[in-house]
Design an enzyme around this catalytic site. Structure first.
Site, short mmCIF file in Angstrom:
data_model
loop_
_atom_site.label_atom_id
_atom_site.label_comp_id
_atom_site.label_asym_id
_atom_site.label_seq_id
_atom_site.Cartn_x
_atom_site.Cartn_y
_atom_site.Cartn_z
CB SER A 93 -5.46 42.49 -44.95
OG SER A 93 -6.62 42.23 -45.67
CG ASP A 112 -6.77 34.56 -44.19
OD1 ASP A 112 -7.99 34.72 -44.39
OD2 ASP A 112 -5.90 35.37 -44.54
CG HIS A 172 -7.23 38.18 -42.85
ND1 HIS A 172 -6.67 37.88 -44.07
CD2 HIS A 172 -7.46 39.53 -42.87
CE1 HIS A 172 -6.56 38.98 -44.80
NE2 HIS A 172 -7.03 40.00 -44.09
#
Length: 570
Positions: free
Chosen positions: A223, A445, A515
């Site tokens: 991320s 994601d 994610h």
């Protein structure tokens, strides 16, 4: 196997954002069969406590009594005494998590230094973390992705994790920068360069405290780790000091690397088309979405620049849809708002999720997350804090409300001043210096779609050429067939995605991951680390996990046919 600290991996964890730069804004936009654990213990570091004592450089007769981790602080004379964690005494964890050490270490050697980072270090019997957006704790990765034990959202209790990266390498999860989690002191940074220097100071303190000078270091993250990891890796390289900063590899999942308009807005309409059966949005909305994408120039931009190889030129910067009060071109949030109407429990990190919201012991990240009345966040419990040598009484949050780039005044309008590492040469320098960089995405994601990450890479030059010459999904990503001994920690097997490699950079995608890729696809996350450490040749290599051997594909004709077909295609 004798413990040999030839490698020391650092997991740096980054999740949601606390500031509003082009990079950080992406996190503001959208708000079986009975287990047979008795037969094998793939999560256990060393079965025998007696053997573990002998092989560990951190344990001796002075630091343990009849039980491996029983100790009295007053009797400890070694340098690591204050950091010892009782592996059988983690609250609500009814098994031994193994040898570990945790606590606070300063970010500099200054006598008056008050800023400290919190770490949790797990040595491994098998020689070899940052999570998301600025302000989020690496402990979320430990507890929900790749630690020795996990406590997944919607589950009753912690479970042993057979896919823990501790099986492969010595692991240290670090909460950083200052202002996150259990860290101490007042944040005073404004950019990634300053953040990296603070981390170098902490890491020197760690190396000296645990006598691990000269060890190989691998940095991993996800991320907003797309900012953190390359900048810290770049600082390691520039330090030119193999005693403390011997960088050997980098792996980043679902990263923000460049311009957020490109990584989100430009690619979102095709993303919705691809997953149309999951979004289930009406034709009127889809038509309007594509008209807006055309109007804002996203369709033409993608057609011209998302090619393999790309045009050999710097891509133009599209207007920021948040730069004015006219948010016509913020189609990413248009999709999010529509998705919430169709599916009130829509999860921006994994788009297959539907109602109800599962409760997570890590607490709430996004508006709408469910928090049962009276529940207490796990790392906010005083008994947990005491068990892991954290400052008792800390109001721990998975993602802090403090702006970690807000200098000393917690200025909420301040933001990370650094460009994305794919925009300013930082990531290029890392790739070319270590020749062992892995970047990948879970295809489910929403917040940072696969092709958005690739678009950022196509605008970057490394190894003398710009972008990938060929779409990097031309090889199968193979996860070994394996037995499962724990119904609380399962992984897919077989071909789970694709990958490609050019000039020192491996790119991969995992089809059914979101994610937090190692949480949704732990076998794939494990395989990536095996590849980064050089334990396997490549991500399409057939055969077992390097920590587990045997014929696990079964003896029935269909399994034999699957293995035969797979080997033939290679």
């Amino acid at each position: 196997m004798k413990l040999s600290l030839t490698d020391l991996s650092i997991l740096l964890s980054f999740s949601s954002a606390a500031s509003a730069s082009a990079g950080t804004r992406v996190f503001h936009n959208a708000v079986g069969k009975p287990p047979v654990l008795g037969n094998r213990h793939p999560a256990r570091i060393i079965d025998s406590h007696r053997h573990q004592k002998r092989t560990s450089p951190y344990l001796n007769d002075a630091t343990q009594s009849q039980h491996l981790y029983a100790y009295k602080l007053s009797e400890l004379a070694n340098q690591q005494a204050e950091f010892i964690v009782n592996g059988t005494g983690i609250p609500d964890v009814n098994f031994d998590v193994g040898e570990s050490y945790s606590g606070l270490l300063p970010i500099s050697q200054a006598a008056n230094e008050t800023r400290e980072l919190f770490f949790w270090f797990f040595p491994s019997s098998n020689p070899a973390a940052f999570n998301g957006g600025p302000g989020c704790s690496s402990l979320s990765g430990l507890l929900s992705e790749n630690g020795p034990f996990t406590w997944e959202a919607g589950t009753l209790a912690p479970a042993q994790n057979p896919y823990s990266w501790v099986n492969l390498t010595n692991m240290i999860w670090v909460e950083q920068p200052v202002g996150v989690g259990f860290t101490q002191g007042v944040p005073n940074i404004t950019n990634e360069v300053e953040l990296a220097q603070e981390f170098l100071g902490f890491y020197k303190s760690f190396v000296d405290a645990f006598n691990v000078q000269g060890r190989k270091v691998y940095l991993t993250g996800e991320s907003y780790g797309g900012f953190y990891v390359p900048y810290i890796a770049n600082a390691f390289i520039n330090a030119n000091d193999a005693t403390y900063y011997n960088l050997a590899g980098v792996a980043i999942n679902d990263p923000i690397l460049g311009d957020s308009t490109n990584q989100q807005q430009v690619v979102i309409a095709p993303y919705v088309d691809y997953w149309s059966n999951l979004f289930y949005l009406n034709e009127t909305f889809i038509t309007a979405l594509h008209q807006r994408a055309d109007q804002c120039g996203y369709t033409d931009y993608l057609s011209r620049y998302f090619t393999f190889p790309p045009p050999q030129e710097t891509f133009p910067v599209l207007p920021d849809p948040f730069a004015t009060n006219d948010t016509t071109c913020d189609i990413f949030d248009d999709v999010f708002n529509a998705a919430i109407l169709a599916n009130p429990c829509f999860n921006i990190y994994h788009i297959t999720e539907t109602c109800p919201h599962p409760w997570s012991v890590l607490g709430i990240i996004n508006p709408g997350d469910y928090s049962p009345p009276g529940e207490i966040v796990y790392f906010n419990r005083s008994d947990v804090q005491a068990a892991i040598n954290a400052p008792v009484g800390t109001n721990w949050m998975q993602c802090t409300s403090t702006n970690v780039f807000g200098e000393s005044t917690n200025n909420q309008s301040a933001f990370d001043q650094s460009l994305g590492p794919a925009q300013d040469g930082v990531l290029t320098h890392v790739i070319e210096s270590i020749n062992n960089t892995f970047i990948g995405v879970g295809d489910l994601d929403f917040i940072l779609p696969t092709n958005g990450t690739l678009l950022a890479l196509q605008n970057m030059t490394w190894g003398g050429k710009q972008g990938f010459r060929k779409y990097p999904a031309y090889k199968d990503f193979y996860v070994p067939y394996h037995p499962e001994y724990n119904g609380g920690a399962l992984s897919a097997a077989g071909n789970v995605g694709n990958w490609g490699y050019e000039r020192g950079l491996t790119f991969y995608n995992v089809h059914l991951a979101g994610h937090e890729l190692p949480g949704y696809a732990p076998g794939a996350g494990y395989r990536i680390v095996e590849a980064m450490l050089g334990r396997i040749r490549s991500l399409d290599q057939n055969g077992d996990f390097t920590t587990q051997t045997g014929n696990f594909t079964g003896t029935t004709p269909i399994y034999k046919q699957m293995r035969s077909t797979t080997e033939h295609t290679k």
